[in-house]
Design a protein around this motif. Sequence first.
Motif, PDB file in Angstrom:
ATOM      1  N   TRP A   1     -40.392  -2.258 -32.878  1.00 36.36           N
ATOM      2  CA  TRP A   1     -40.411  -0.798 -32.883  1.00 36.36           C
ATOM      3  C   TRP A   1     -39.718  -0.243 -31.644  1.00 36.36           C
ATOM      4  CZ3 TRP A   1     -45.481   1.889 -34.923  1.00 36.36           C
ATOM      5  CH2 TRP A   1     -45.646   1.579 -36.268  1.00 36.36           C
ATOM      6  N   LYS A   2     -39.988  -0.828 -30.511  1.00 36.36           N
ATOM      7  CA  LYS A   2     -39.335  -0.371 -29.278  1.00 36.36           C
ATOM      8  C   LYS A   2     -37.828  -0.552 -29.368  1.00 36.36           C
ATOM      9  CE  LYS A   2     -39.379  -0.989 -24.265  1.00 36.36           C
ATOM     10  NZ  LYS A   2     -39.990  -1.698 -23.110  1.00 36.36           N
ATOM     11  N   TRP A   3     -37.391  -1.675 -29.935  1.00 29.37           N
ATOM     12  CA  TRP A   3     -35.943  -1.895 -30.073  1.00 29.37           C
ATOM     13  C   TRP A   3     -35.323  -0.875 -31.010  1.00 29.37           C
ATOM     14  CZ3 TRP A   3     -32.907  -3.213 -34.322  1.00 29.37           C
ATOM     15  CH2 TRP A   3     -31.599  -3.571 -34.033  1.00 29.37           C
ATOM     16  N   CYS A   4     -35.972  -0.602 -32.143  1.00 28.47           N
ATOM     17  CA  CYS A   4     -35.440   0.378 -33.096  1.00 28.47           C
ATOM     18  C   CYS A   4     -35.329   1.758 -32.461  1.00 28.47           C
ATOM     19  CB  CYS A   4     -36.331   0.434 -34.333  1.00 28.47           C
ATOM     20  SG  CYS A   4     -36.296  -1.039 -35.378  1.00 28.47           S
ATOM     21  N   VAL A   5     -36.361   2.174 -31.731  1.00 26.62           N
ATOM     22  CA  VAL A   5     -36.335   3.484 -31.089  1.00 26.62           C
ATOM     23  C   VAL A   5     -35.207   3.553 -30.063  1.00 26.62           C
ATOM     24  CG1 VAL A   5     -37.620   5.004 -29.545  1.00 26.62           C
ATOM     25  CG2 VAL A   5     -38.770   3.958 -31.501  1.00 26.62           C
ATOM     26  N   ASN A   6     -35.046   2.515 -29.271  1.00 27.18           N
ATOM     27  CA  ASN A   6     -33.985   2.517 -28.250  1.00 27.18           C
ATOM     28  C   ASN A   6     -32.598   2.563 -28.874  1.00 27.18           C
ATOM     29  OD1 ASN A   6     -35.775   2.446 -26.088  1.00 27.18           O
ATOM     30  ND2 ASN A   6     -35.835   0.220 -26.018  1.00 27.18           N
ATOM     31  N   VAL A   7     -32.424   1.968 -30.026  1.00 24.11           N
ATOM     32  CA  VAL A   7     -31.127   2.017 -30.701  1.00 24.11           C
ATOM     33  C   VAL A   7     -30.776   3.460 -31.077  1.00 24.11           C
ATOM     34  CG1 VAL A   7     -29.929   1.384 -32.832  1.00 24.11           C
ATOM     35  CG2 VAL A   7     -31.159  -0.350 -31.541  1.00 24.11           C
ATOM     36  N   HIS A   8     -31.770   4.215 -31.559  1.00 28.56           N
ATOM     37  CA  HIS A   8     -31.497   5.571 -32.039  1.00 28.56           C
ATOM     38  C   HIS A   8     -31.376   6.586 -30.908  1.00 28.56           C
ATOM     39  CE1 HIS A   8     -31.921   4.372 -36.194  1.00 28.56           C
ATOM     40  NE2 HIS A   8     -33.139   3.899 -35.993  1.00 28.56           N
ATOM     41  N   VAL A   9     -32.063   6.385 -29.802  1.00 29.64           N
ATOM     42  CA  VAL A   9     -32.047   7.387 -28.720  1.00 29.64           C
ATOM     43  C   VAL A   9     -31.295   6.887 -27.495  1.00 29.64           C
ATOM     44  CG1 VAL A   9     -34.196   8.447 -29.488  1.00 29.64           C
ATOM     45  CG2 VAL A   9     -34.278   6.583 -27.829  1.00 29.64           C
ATOM     46  N   LYS A  10     -30.452   5.896 -27.680  1.00 36.47           N
ATOM     47  CA  LYS A  10     -29.738   5.334 -26.536  1.00 36.47           C
ATOM     48  C   LYS A  10     -28.903   6.398 -25.819  1.00 36.47           C
ATOM     49  CE  LYS A  10     -26.576   1.614 -25.249  1.00 36.47           C
ATOM     50  NZ  LYS A  10     -25.738   0.482 -25.744  1.00 36.47           N
ATOM     51  N   LYS A  11     -28.168   7.203 -26.578  1.00 37.28           N
ATOM     52  CA  LYS A  11     -27.323   8.227 -25.962  1.00 37.28           C
ATOM     53  C   LYS A  11     -28.168   9.323 -25.317  1.00 37.28           C
ATOM     54  CE  LYS A  11     -23.348   7.496 -28.987  1.00 37.28           C
ATOM     55  NZ  LYS A  11     -22.425   8.116 -29.977  1.00 37.28           N
ATOM     56  N   LEU A  12     -29.291   9.684 -25.956  1.00 39.30           N
ATOM     57  CA  LEU A  12     -30.159  10.710 -25.375  1.00 39.30           C
ATOM     58  C   LEU A  12     -30.769  10.236 -24.065  1.00 39.30           C
ATOM     59  CD1 LEU A  12     -32.021  11.993 -28.582  1.00 39.30           C
ATOM     60  CD2 LEU A  12     -30.131  13.094 -27.378  1.00 39.30           C
ATOM     61  N   LYS A  13     -31.180   8.970 -24.002  1.00 34.08           N
ATOM     62  CA  LYS A  13     -31.796   8.445 -22.788  1.00 34.08           C
ATOM     63  C   LYS A  13     -30.777   8.308 -21.662  1.00 34.08           C
ATOM     64  CE  LYS A  13     -35.039   5.315 -23.116  1.00 34.08           C
ATOM     65  NZ  LYS A  13     -35.795   4.087 -23.445  1.00 34.08           N
ATOM     66  N   GLU A  14     -29.515   8.019 -22.016  1.00 33.64           N
ATOM     67  CA  GLU A  14     -28.485   7.895 -20.981  1.00 33.64           C
ATOM     68  C   GLU A  14     -28.221   9.218 -20.279  1.00 33.64           C
ATOM     69  OE1 GLU A  14     -25.164   6.273 -23.004  1.00 33.64           O
ATOM     70  OE2 GLU A  14     -25.903   4.186 -22.959  1.00 33.64           O
TER      71      GLU A  14
END
Length: 960
Positions: A669-682
């Motif tokens: 789940w953590k990996w899936c979430v990071n894939v989708h919000v990678k640009k937002l978190k950057e």
Amino acid sequence: MPAEGEEGPAAAGGEGAGSGGGSAGEQAGPGAPKLCGYLQKLSGKGPLRGFRSRWFVFDPRRCYLYYFKGPQEALPLGHLDIASACFSYHQPEAAAAAAAPGDEAAAFEVHGPNGAVTVLKAATRQDMTYWLQELQQKRWEYCNNLDAAKRDSRTSPTPSDFSKGLVAKDNPDLSVLSQNASAERARNILAVETSPTDLVGEQAASQPAPVQPSALNFSLKQWSTEIKNSMSSLRKGNNENRKSIFYTTEEWELLDPTPKDLEDSMALEEKRKHLAEGSKGLTSSAFPFDFGRIPHKTRRPLKDMIGSSKNRNSSDSSPTEWYSGNGNKLVSELQLKYQSQQEELEKLKKDLLSQKELVRLLQQTVRSSQYDKYFASRLCEGVPKDKLELLHQKDDQILGLNNQLEKLNLEKDSLQQEVKNLKCKVGELNERLGMLMETIQAKDEVIMKLSRQLSECEDNTSSQSGAVNSSMATCTNKELQELDRLKDNLQGYKTQNKFLNKEILELSALRRNAEAREREWQAKYTSLEAKLCQIESKYLILLQEMKTPVCSEEQSPAREVITQLLEDALKAETNEQPEQAFFKPHLVSEYDIYGFQTVPEDDDEEKLVAKSRALDLRSLSLSENREISTGVKWENYLASTMNREMMRSVELKNLIRSGIPHEHRSKMWKWCVNVHVKKLKESTVPGYFQTLLQNALEKQNPASKQIELDLLRTLPNNKHYSSPTSEGIQKLRNVLLAFSWRNPDIGYCQGLNRLAAIALLYLEQEDAFWCLVTIVEVFMPHDYYTKTLLGSQVDQRVFKDLMSEKLPRLHAHFEQYKVDYTLITFNWFLVVFVDSVVSDILFKIWDSFLYEGPKVIFRFALALFKYKEEEILKRQDSMSIFKYLRYFTRTILDARKLIGIAFGDLNPFPLRQIRNRRTYHLEKVHLELTELEAIREDFLRERETCVEKRDLISDDEEDS
């Protein structure tokens, strides 16, 4: 399934065998390495029978050793039942009798039930020992844990494998019988310490599969045999014809110099008498040497070889050997010095020849100049003055050349003198060389003489003494070799004996445990049979009373029986009779593994339904355990991604669709979430979540009041959110406050609390916050969670279109009886089925939802209707249909069947179609809202102008 041979449980079980899955370290505790790696399995028939490299993964839940074609394969080729197996292996020399050399050096056998034998081979004996001890340990742990009073992987997961979320805090109580302390001590004493190589463990997934080499034609044993034969031929040859050639190549070729090489090497010494005599002695000797032709690195003293083969055990060398060795070394140094002097002499000769040629040219120039001068003085007496000056200049030049010629002559004399000195030095060196050659010749003759005497002594001695003397060295060597071999075998047999003793000890202990378990099962069976007889007796009494007419005035005895049966069925699990706890059937736990309450507390009728549903779920889980588990496929996939970054792929999508195992859900789940919000978190700064939370707590937040009101109403049937002191309540508050501060336009909407609560079960606070951001900002349309819920209304219209397309019969049935099913499905879309389906199905839906996005909601919403399509079509009035729609999703328990419908029967399901229909219906909803707003304004104007309608108020005004 590919052919893997007919032996062993794998061939008998095939692809349909095995289940359980999970990590290999589940029973070993947190951080324990997973037992997996490459082994070679003997399979095939006839000429195709041989070892094939396979990837093996141990599954601790069923104690199965699965084998795959490679580390990235998801479907196993078969399995070995380790719980009912025993192990053995042979010493290399015993195994070599039945196979090619080296093939069975690290092979071991797994003896399964019904006499099936599977032969496996490791890359090294070190790996073989490691595999055997680990398999023994896994078998010991598994068989001992079978004695647990509670053994159910669904209600008692291993929490130590989790690292995130509220589920990780659960600590189920497992009642495991104490193990035999003496047996444990004996096992530890008999254990052999070893460590695996790179072909064992998760890191082996990144290694290439080992290739089984073919039998090599060359071996050290064969080479040593050839050496022994050569030594024997040297010993048995005629001594009279033997040459004393001391240096040989590795191919045992005797080197003799050619006459041309001897002439070239002695060309400069022929004019000197003492060197000529040394040269004559050298060429007439039976011991020719060629120091230039024989490379220094390949020279092997044959004398030393003969000496070592004659008397290998002798520790002291003879004086002759020592003297000869030093002489050879000195000769080599002199030879190198002599060669350097020769090269320097040749260089000086070339310089001398060039100087002589220059002197000759200069002399010719002088003679011509003198002739010209004499001729010019006779013929040019009346020559002008300037010409005479030119002639004088020429004379001066001639004088200069003469001076230069004199200097060159002097240099030539000095060089000639230097050459003479060098010749003298070379002569001295040649004299020393000749003396050394004669010395070595004399030593060679002494050695040959001693060798002849030794041979004569061996031939002339008596048969008994000769046999003893000649065979002493050979026997000693053979005895030493035999002693070394016996020592190696003894060590190997000691290791094998320790392993077999440990195997016998474990098998004996396991047999005793099995006998005790069998007695306990027999007692349990007797207890259950007695209880069954009691229940049958009560039912017989009930049936008998139902047949007998009962007066209405008196209370029927059947009512008492029915009341008693209901009380027994609803009786909770207690510890009043601990001595019968083992024999009592497995009751339904109060909470499932996610923390949801399985049986409600108030309504007795609902209790019966919930308990029946929980029993059906347990029955499904037990039936699924008999099939290939997705857990072992996940273990295999995650092991293959150990040294590479996980990426989106068809294989991963299919695995997620089948459901993420409980122990890996937090990570995935953590990996899936990071894939989708990678640009937002950057685009955010470090500590972004904590900053949002701090601002929401310190400053005025309009959403705080509504959040506090909804906290305890989020999931009241989950123990993590059931009371104000529950750990999940504070975490849920933090996530919702931080999200409301990030999105002030949304703030807080009912439904967000349930989304965040589900995320917190497997994620930490910050990851759950980003999960909520993923759902609201990435997956769903812009107006999905606003006050108007515009996006949610649009999705209901899109869903109606899909219903008419995918399920036309059901859609027509709803239209016929004017049933608005969107009143039910609206909440499905808003909170992604939370509180609408059973927990097992809910989390499998969330697995695919977090990976693929909102399209999954449409798939499962249609699949739920298709699952119960026939049941809905049987109802012929709107009230019964709507009533059934309110609870029918809770009756769906088979997650595998539902997933098959969602991702199989409903295909094709393009996302582009959903987007297009969303756009179309969004425009229609905007037009309808515009019309409604116009009607509202007309109503307000009319109310103001008409006295009779001034008392009418709208719903919004009434709420305000």
